[in-house]
Design a protein around this motif. Structure first.
Motif, short mmCIF file in Angstrom:
data_model
loop_
_atom_site.label_atom_id
_atom_site.label_comp_id
_atom_site.label_asym_id
_atom_site.label_seq_id
_atom_site.Cartn_x
_atom_site.Cartn_y
_atom_site.Cartn_z
N ALA A 13 56.03 23.75 41.57
CA ALA A 13 55.12 23.27 43.19
C ALA A 13 55.70 23.59 44.10
O ALA A 13 57.51 23.23 43.99
N GLY A 14 55.41 23.24 45.22
CA GLY A 14 56.40 23.11 46.40
C GLY A 14 56.56 24.46 47.47
O GLY A 14 57.22 24.91 48.29
N ASP A 15 56.52 25.30 46.19
CA ASP A 15 57.30 26.98 46.99
C ASP A 15 56.33 27.48 47.69
O ASP A 15 54.70 27.21 47.88
N SER A 16 56.21 28.99 48.10
CA SER A 16 55.67 29.25 48.76
C SER A 16 55.27 30.89 48.28
O SER A 16 56.30 31.68 47.78
N LEU A 17 54.52 30.57 48.49
CA LEU A 17 53.85 32.70 48.67
C LEU A 17 52.61 32.98 49.70
O LEU A 17 52.29 32.56 51.05
N LYS A 18 53.41 34.37 50.03
CA LYS A 18 52.12 34.93 50.92
C LYS A 18 51.55 36.20 50.27
O LYS A 18 52.24 37.23 49.91
N LEU A 19 50.47 36.05 49.78
CA LEU A 19 49.03 36.85 49.87
C LEU A 19 48.92 38.09 51.52
O LEU A 19 49.07 37.59 52.15
N SER A 20 48.97 38.98 50.18
CA SER A 20 48.39 40.01 51.69
C SER A 20 47.23 41.38 50.62
O SER A 20 47.30 41.28 49.15
N CYS A 21 46.56 41.85 51.76
CA CYS A 21 45.51 42.59 51.52
C CYS A 21 45.07 43.55 51.89
O CYS A 21 44.51 43.61 53.66
N VAL A 22 45.43 45.00 51.77
CA VAL A 22 45.30 45.83 52.58
C VAL A 22 43.70 46.69 52.35
O VAL A 22 44.01 46.87 51.33
N ALA A 23 43.70 46.88 53.10
CA ALA A 23 41.61 47.77 53.40
C ALA A 23 41.95 49.91 53.37
O ALA A 23 43.18 49.83 54.38
#
Length: 123
Positions: A13-23
């Motif tokens: 909790a409190g952390d960060s993530l970055k999701l990616s989506c490639v088409a």
């Protein structure tokens, strides 16, 4: 068009993530795009959307101010930057094309959901 999400993981909790989506396989810049999520034993829900131009975004109340959606048409990619993650953000996250910005809250408005990516937030 085929979409593939990635970038999930197990965080505190409190952390960060970055999701990616490639088409692939379609005219990426002709689509409005969105992120949806589905938590265990819950219905899928809208998280965030971005217009074809990238100039308009909407967020669910639960993530507003913590998540940021963006797109890079040159890379045929969609992103979701997630900050200050909470245990209730735990879900499988999916990217999708959006039929109409006007109906962004309706799940029927989304198509081409690819394989999702799991985000697990522990307290």
């Amino acid at each position: 068009v085929q979409l593939q999400a990635s970038g999930g993981g197990a965080v505190q909790a409190g952390d960060s993530l970055k999701l990616s989506c490639v088409a692939s396989g379609g005219a990426f810049n002709t689509y409005g795009l969105g992120w949806l999520r589905q938590a265990p034993e819950k219905e899928r829900e809208f998280v965030a959307v971005i217009s074809r131009s990238g100039g308009i975004t909407f967020y669910s109340d639960s993530v507003k101010g913590r998540f940021t959606i963006s797109r890079d048409d040159g890379e045929s990619s969609l992103y979701l930057e997630m900050n200050n993650l909470r245990p209730e953000d735990t879900a499988v996250y999916y990217c999708a094309t959006m039929k109409s910005l006007r109906d962004y809250k309706s799940l029927d408005n989304y198509a081409h959901l690819g394989q999702g990516t799991q985000v697990t937030v522990s307290s």
